[in-house]
Scaffold this motif. Structure first.
Motif, PDB file in Angstrom:
ATOM      1  N   VAL A   1       7.524   1.796   5.529  1.00 41.64           N
ATOM      2  CA  VAL A   1       6.496   2.744   6.218  1.00 41.64           C
ATOM      3  C   VAL A   1       7.233   3.802   7.114  1.00 41.64           C
ATOM      4  CG1 VAL A   1       4.361   2.652   7.645  1.00 41.64           C
ATOM      5  CG2 VAL A   1       5.013   0.868   6.034  1.00 41.64           C
ATOM      6  N   ASP A   2       7.113   4.977   6.727  1.00 36.23           N
ATOM      7  CA  ASP A   2       7.583   6.072   7.788  1.00 36.23           C
ATOM      8  C   ASP A   2       6.601   7.536   7.932  1.00 36.23           C
ATOM      9  OD1 ASP A   2       8.314   8.266   5.641  1.00 36.23           O
ATOM     10  OD2 ASP A   2       9.491   6.726   4.997  1.00 36.23           O
ATOM     11  N   VAL A   3       6.851   7.951   9.081  1.00 36.36           N
ATOM     12  CA  VAL A   3       5.984   8.872   9.342  1.00 36.36           C
ATOM     13  C   VAL A   3       7.105  10.081   9.394  1.00 36.36           C
ATOM     14  CG1 VAL A   3       4.419  10.327  11.132  1.00 36.36           C
ATOM     15  CG2 VAL A   3       4.182   7.696  10.349  1.00 36.36           C
ATOM     16  N   GLU A   4       6.767  11.335   8.913  1.00 35.74           N
ATOM     17  CA  GLU A   4       7.379  12.630   8.969  1.00 35.74           C
ATOM     18  C   GLU A   4       6.569  13.746   8.914  1.00 35.74           C
ATOM     19  OE1 GLU A   4      11.061  15.313   6.835  1.00 35.74           O
ATOM     20  OE2 GLU A   4      10.836  13.108   6.295  1.00 35.74           O
ATOM     21  N   ASP A   5       6.486  14.932   9.745  1.00 33.61           N
ATOM     22  CA  ASP A   5       5.670  15.825   9.864  1.00 33.61           C
ATOM     23  C   ASP A   5       4.407  15.437   9.826  1.00 33.61           C
ATOM     24  OD1 ASP A   5       7.688  17.515  10.273  1.00 33.61           O
ATOM     25  OD2 ASP A   5       8.163  17.916   8.234  1.00 33.61           O
ATOM     26  N   ARG A   6       3.751  14.489  10.384  1.00 28.52           N
ATOM     27  CA  ARG A   6       2.417  14.057  10.528  1.00 28.52           C
ATOM     28  C   ARG A   6       2.079  13.513   9.373  1.00 28.52           C
ATOM     29  NH1 ARG A   6       0.367  13.454  15.231  1.00 28.52           N
ATOM     30  NH2 ARG A   6       0.963  14.642  16.661  1.00 28.52           N
ATOM     31  N   THR A   7       2.843  13.153   8.307  1.00 25.12           N
ATOM     32  CA  THR A   7       2.483  12.443   6.887  1.00 25.12           C
ATOM     33  C   THR A   7       2.890  11.032   6.913  1.00 25.12           C
ATOM     34  OG1 THR A   7       2.669  14.748   5.727  1.00 25.12           O
ATOM     35  CG2 THR A   7       2.964  12.666   4.407  1.00 25.12           C
ATOM     36  N   LEU A   8       2.145   9.952   6.814  1.00 24.72           N
ATOM     37  CA  LEU A   8       2.714   8.512   6.738  1.00 24.72           C
ATOM     38  C   LEU A   8       2.793   8.166   5.186  1.00 24.72           C
ATOM     39  CD1 LEU A   8       1.434   5.736   8.801  1.00 24.72           C
ATOM     40  CD2 LEU A   8       1.273   5.583   6.428  1.00 24.72           C
ATOM     41  N   THR A   9       3.784   7.720   5.167  1.00 24.97           N
ATOM     42  CA  THR A   9       4.263   7.276   3.514  1.00 24.97           C
ATOM     43  C   THR A   9       4.240   5.788   3.494  1.00 24.97           C
ATOM     44  OG1 THR A   9       5.310   9.526   3.110  1.00 24.97           O
ATOM     45  CG2 THR A   9       5.780   7.657   1.735  1.00 24.97           C
ATOM     46  N   VAL A  10       3.790   5.316   2.503  1.00 25.53           N
ATOM     47  CA  VAL A  10       4.064   3.704   2.360  1.00 25.53           C
ATOM     48  C   VAL A  10       4.524   3.740   1.020  1.00 25.53           C
ATOM     49  CG1 VAL A  10       2.772   1.558   2.022  1.00 25.53           C
ATOM     50  CG2 VAL A  10       2.102   3.163   3.800  1.00 25.53           C
ATOM     51  N   ARG A  11       5.824   2.852   0.923  1.00 20.30           N
ATOM     52  CA  ARG A  11       6.625   2.558  -0.357  1.00 20.30           C
ATOM     53  C   ARG A  11       6.475   1.207  -0.485  1.00 20.30           C
ATOM     54  NH1 ARG A  11       9.245   6.840   1.631  1.00 20.30           N
ATOM     55  NH2 ARG A  11       9.270   8.655   0.676  1.00 20.30           N
ATOM     56  N   ALA A  12       6.516   0.594  -1.811  1.00 19.30           N
ATOM     57  CA  ALA A  12       6.812  -0.729  -1.998  1.00 19.30           C
ATOM     58  C   ALA A  12       7.142  -0.899  -3.403  1.00 19.30           C
ATOM     59  CB  ALA A  12       5.460  -1.557  -1.725  1.00 19.30           C
ATOM     60  N   ARG A  13       7.834  -2.109  -3.779  1.00 16.11           N
ATOM     61  CA  ARG A  13       8.222  -2.161  -5.085  1.00 16.11           C
ATOM     62  C   ARG A  13       7.813  -3.649  -5.575  1.00 16.11           C
ATOM     63  NH1 ARG A  13      11.182  -0.301  -8.937  1.00 16.11           N
ATOM     64  NH2 ARG A  13      12.499  -1.156 -10.279  1.00 16.11           N
ATOM     65  N   ARG A  14       7.472  -3.752  -6.881  1.00 16.76           N
ATOM     66  CA  ARG A  14       6.948  -4.746  -7.390  1.00 16.76           C
ATOM     67  C   ARG A  14       7.551  -5.140  -8.689  1.00 16.76           C
ATOM     68  NH1 ARG A  14       0.908  -5.491  -7.930  1.00 16.76           N
ATOM     69  NH2 ARG A  14       1.160  -3.767  -9.380  1.00 16.76           N
ATOM     70  N   GLU A  15       8.384  -6.390  -8.780  1.00 16.92           N
ATOM     71  CA  GLU A  15       9.197  -6.653  -9.910  1.00 16.92           C
ATOM     72  C   GLU A  15       8.389  -7.544 -10.756  1.00 16.92           C
ATOM     73  OE1 GLU A  15      12.138  -4.994 -10.467  1.00 16.92           O
ATOM     74  OE2 GLU A  15      12.455  -4.061  -8.562  1.00 16.92           O
TER      75      GLU A  15
ATOM     76  N   THR B   1      -2.094  11.976   5.256  1.00 17.02           N
ATOM     77  CA  THR B   1      -1.911  13.097   6.289  1.00 17.02           C
ATOM     78  C   THR B   1      -2.508  12.658   7.564  1.00 17.02           C
ATOM     79  OG1 THR B   1      -1.492  14.548   4.537  1.00 17.02           O
ATOM     80  CG2 THR B   1      -2.106  15.477   6.923  1.00 17.02           C
ATOM     81  N   LEU B   2      -1.865  12.395   8.800  1.00 15.83           N
ATOM     82  CA  LEU B   2      -2.282  12.068   9.992  1.00 15.83           C
ATOM     83  C   LEU B   2      -2.666  13.634  10.912  1.00 15.83           C
ATOM     84  CD1 LEU B   2       0.248   9.431  10.748  1.00 15.83           C
ATOM     85  CD2 LEU B   2      -2.056   9.063   9.943  1.00 15.83           C
ATOM     86  N   GLY B   3      -3.561  13.359  11.398  1.00 19.05           N
ATOM     87  CA  GLY B   3      -4.051  14.471  12.531  1.00 19.05           C
ATOM     88  C   GLY B   3      -3.084  14.381  13.704  1.00 19.05           C
ATOM     89  N   ASN B   4      -3.349  15.371  14.603  1.00 20.08           N
ATOM     90  CA  ASN B   4      -2.563  15.597  15.953  1.00 20.08           C
ATOM     91  C   ASN B   4      -3.257  14.580  16.919  1.00 20.08           C
ATOM     92  OD1 ASN B   4      -4.543  17.355  16.308  1.00 20.08           O
ATOM     93  ND2 ASN B   4      -3.476  19.119  16.718  1.00 20.08           N
ATOM     94  N   ARG B   5      -4.128  14.118  16.733  1.00 25.31           N
ATOM     95  CA  ARG B   5      -4.835  13.418  17.529  1.00 25.31           C
ATOM     96  C   ARG B   5      -4.706  11.780  17.364  1.00 25.31           C
ATOM     97  NH1 ARG B   5      -9.907  15.372  19.665  1.00 25.31           N
ATOM     98  NH2 ARG B   5      -8.968  16.975  20.753  1.00 25.31           N
ATOM     99  N   VAL B   6      -3.556  11.390  16.912  1.00 23.37           N
ATOM    100  CA  VAL B   6      -3.172   9.924  16.893  1.00 23.37           C
ATOM    101  C   VAL B   6      -1.928   9.818  17.516  1.00 23.37           C
ATOM    102  CG1 VAL B   6      -4.235   9.465  14.688  1.00 23.37           C
ATOM    103  CG2 VAL B   6      -2.014  10.318  14.607  1.00 23.37           C
TER     104      VAL B   6
END
Length: 156
Positions: free
Chosen positions: A54-68, A93-98
């Protein structure tokens, strides 16, 4: 009853089936606000918790996961295969109020729960209103000649 040929509808159906990605069906999410936090609950059954990123960059939160697949390397004859495998991603996409620095992520029973607090400056506040209940006359202080300062050189 005859079926009408509608090339636009048929093309639309074809392209939606062909371009459908596993992300659309394998990471369903509920998102809601509970008081002063936003809660996102993302279903991730069968995902190894160590593969979740889970990471946040430029107000975009991205969740990645792998299923094998547990039998991917075995020589088996598949009868049906409906459970998708691979790397999946979901973005919000996160607003500027979080409050980006206070986001929490917890994984339990195949569900990733993201808690995103509302920023302090974005929370509603109650403003108190001051008022005077009655007008009072300004206080007048009378002074006597004895209270007045004397200038240097004046007679005593």
């Amino acid at each position: 009853m005859a079926t009408r040929f509608d090339p636009i509808r048929d093309l639309d159906r074809f392209f939606s089936e062909v371009t459908r990605t596993p992300n659309a069906t394998t990471l369903p999410m509920d998102l809601y606000r509970d008081g002063e936090v936003f809660i996102a609950r993302i279903d991730m059954p069968g995902v190894d918790p160590s593969s979740i990123d889970v990471d946040v960059e430029d107000r975009t939160l991205t969740v990645r996961a792998r299923r094998e697949s547990e039998v991917a390397d075995k020589d088996v004859k598949w009868l049906t295969r409906e459970r998708t495998n691979g790397t999946y991603a979901r973005q919000l996409t996160l607003g500027n109020r979080v409050a980006l620095d206070r986001i929490r992520a917890d994984y339990s029973d195949g569900v990733l729960t993201l808690t995103v607090p509302v920023a302090e400056e974005a929370r509603p506040r109650k403003i108190s209103v001051s008022h005077a209940s009655g007008q009072t006359a300004p206080e007048v202080v009378e002074s006597s000649a004895a209270d007045e300062p004397r200038s240097p050189g004046a007679g005593s």
